[in-house]
Design a protein around this motif. Structure first.
Motif, PDB file in Angstrom:
ATOM      1  N   ALA A 284      47.639  45.561  52.857  1.00 47.12           N
ATOM      2  CA  ALA A 284      48.048  44.775  51.292  1.00 47.12           C
ATOM      3  C   ALA A 284      47.191  42.930  51.655  1.00 47.12           C
ATOM      4  O   ALA A 284      47.350  42.051  50.153  1.00 47.12           O
ATOM      5  CB  ALA A 284      50.209  43.740  51.785  1.00 47.12           C
TER       6      ALA A 284
ATOM      7  N   VAL B 279      50.588  53.696  49.378  1.00 46.16           N
ATOM      8  CA  VAL B 279      50.352  52.982  48.538  1.00 46.16           C
ATOM      9  C   VAL B 279      49.029  51.996  48.441  1.00 46.16           C
ATOM     10  O   VAL B 279      48.152  51.421  47.265  1.00 46.16           O
ATOM     11  CB  VAL B 279      51.777  51.770  47.761  1.00 46.16           C
TER      12      VAL B 279
ATOM     13  N   ALA C 289      45.257  51.545  46.747  1.00 46.45           N
ATOM     14  CA  ALA C 289      45.029  51.141  46.278  1.00 46.45           C
ATOM     15  C   ALA C 289      43.131  50.185  46.474  1.00 46.45           C
ATOM     16  O   ALA C 289      43.046  49.353  46.189  1.00 46.45           O
ATOM     17  CB  ALA C 289      46.165  49.685  46.289  1.00 46.45           C
TER      18      ALA C 289
ATOM     19  N   VAL D 187      44.049  47.349  41.324  1.00 42.24           N
ATOM     20  CA  VAL D 187      45.096  47.359  41.940  1.00 42.24           C
ATOM     21  C   VAL D 187      46.710  47.837  41.238  1.00 42.24           C
ATOM     22  O   VAL D 187      47.661  48.373  42.156  1.00 42.24           O
ATOM     23  CB  VAL D 187      45.970  46.191  43.177  1.00 42.24           C
TER      24      VAL D 187
ATOM     25  N   THR E 148      49.057  51.057  42.290  1.00 43.99           N
ATOM     26  CA  THR E 148      50.586  51.347  42.431  1.00 43.99           C
ATOM     27  C   THR E 148      51.493  51.295  41.091  1.00 43.99           C
ATOM     28  O   THR E 148      51.909  52.211  41.820  1.00 43.99           O
ATOM     29  CB  THR E 148      50.451  48.939  42.109  1.00 43.99           C
TER      30      THR E 148
ATOM     31  N   TRP F 101      51.752  54.942  42.584  1.00 43.98           N
ATOM     32  CA  TRP F 101      52.108  55.006  43.366  1.00 43.98           C
ATOM     33  C   TRP F 101      53.788  55.199  43.442  1.00 43.98           C
ATOM     34  O   TRP F 101      54.589  55.854  42.915  1.00 43.98           O
ATOM     35  CB  TRP F 101      52.469  53.997  44.281  1.00 43.98           C
TER      36      TRP F 101
END
Length: 312
Positions: A4, A259, A263, A281, A285, A288
């Motif tokens: 992340a 996720v 990504a 991204v 996302t 997902w």
């Protein structure tokens, strides 16, 4: 957490990312919003096809209505997310609660056939994607001999693996007969004997359903890439997505961490052509959330309802 943070840094380090965010917002709320609606509708089609596939497989031990098969599929997805099992293994646990006691282990064996069919399609088209985009990968990554060797090795390994899977898939009866000759397997033969009943016509049907699901995944990705203004030709988008699915099939993942990995893979692959990291991204996302989180939440209601019903 590391993925992340890495993705966040890649986004904020891109020039004009705030402007890209405004463009994406305008696309979603504007005339392109229908693409998001279509992606959501395709999610229903996706899991309905999986339910139909499971219904075809499970009829060898227990007839099942389509509505019950769909509940089982969504329940399995919910359990997989809740238990955070690697590569969706927990789905089997959620599905078999809809199977009569005594048939549950056999149901897992039959479900495995469906998983093999989906893996065959994923590896096959991922391999084709590598072939189609071979020059792109060699030109864009490292500009060196190692890159070319890596790409070729992946292609040949995928082709060999696909052949092995196809032989395994269409020779299930032969595998059962071979297993009967193993002393430590004989006492468990009851759980796998139903594999002998699958005819080639039925296996082809299951394979076609898996291909249909795969096509829906690809279409969803292309639609969201367009919606979030990732300017890549749809043809290249299809094959880049197929390569990403191949990577996801190979790399062990758990539902909640997928996720981040999805990504990062999307940035690595689609970033070879587009610099719209934010849009890439958002696409990963969005897929997902729509394909995993939303149906898992729906499945949790079925799991709760099943438990309440059983407790009475």
């Amino acid at each position: 957490i590391w993925l992340a943070f890495s993705i966040y840094r890649q986004i904020v380090n891109r020039p004009n990312w705030e402007e890209s965010l405004l463009h994406i917002k305008a696309s979603v709320l504007g005339g392109q919003g229908w693409k998001l609606v279509l992606v959501v509708l395709l999610m229903f089609a996706n899991w309905s096809i999986e339910a139909l596939k499971w219904k075809v497989l499970i009829q060898h031990i227990q007839p099942m209505r389509f509505s019950r098969a769909l509940k089982a599929i969504l329940s399995g997805l919910s359990v997989s997310v809740a238990l955070n099992t690697p590569n969706g293994i927990g789905e089997y646990v959620g599905r078999v609660i809809y199977i009569k006691e005594g048939n549950r282990i056999r149901a897992v064996t039959l479900t495995f056939v469906g998983s093999i069919s989906q893996l065959i399609v994923t590896v096959l088209f991922g391999c084709i994607g590598m072939l189609v985009l071979q020059n792109l990968f060699e030109d864009k990554t490292n500009h060196g001999g190692f890159s070319a060797i890596w790409v070729n090795a992946t292609i040949y390994a995928s082709m060999a693996f696909t052949v092995v899977l196809l032989i395994f898939y269409f020779k299930l009866g032969l595998l059962v007969k071979l297993a009967e000759k193993l002393p430590f397997v004989v006492k468990y033969m009851y759980f796998i004997q139903k594999l002998e009943e699958f005819e080639t016509k039925e296996l082809v049907r299951v394979l076609l359903l898996s291909f249909l699901r795969y096509s829906i995944f690809i279409i969803q990705y292309v639609l969201l890439l367009q919606l979030f203004e990732v300017n890549i030709d749809w043809w290249e988008s299809c094959w880049l997505t197929s390569v990403m699915f191949l990577a996801l099939a190979i790399v062990p993942t758990i539902a909640l961490a997928e996720v981040g990995l999805r990504a990062q893979l999307s940035i690595s692959l689609f970033g070879l052509i587009s610099n719209n990291t934010l849009g890439i991204v958002f696409t990963a996302t969005g897929i997902w959330l729509i394909n995993l989180v939303v149906p898992a939440l729906a499945g949790s209601l079925f799991v709760l309802g099943f438990k309440l019903f059983r407790s009475k």
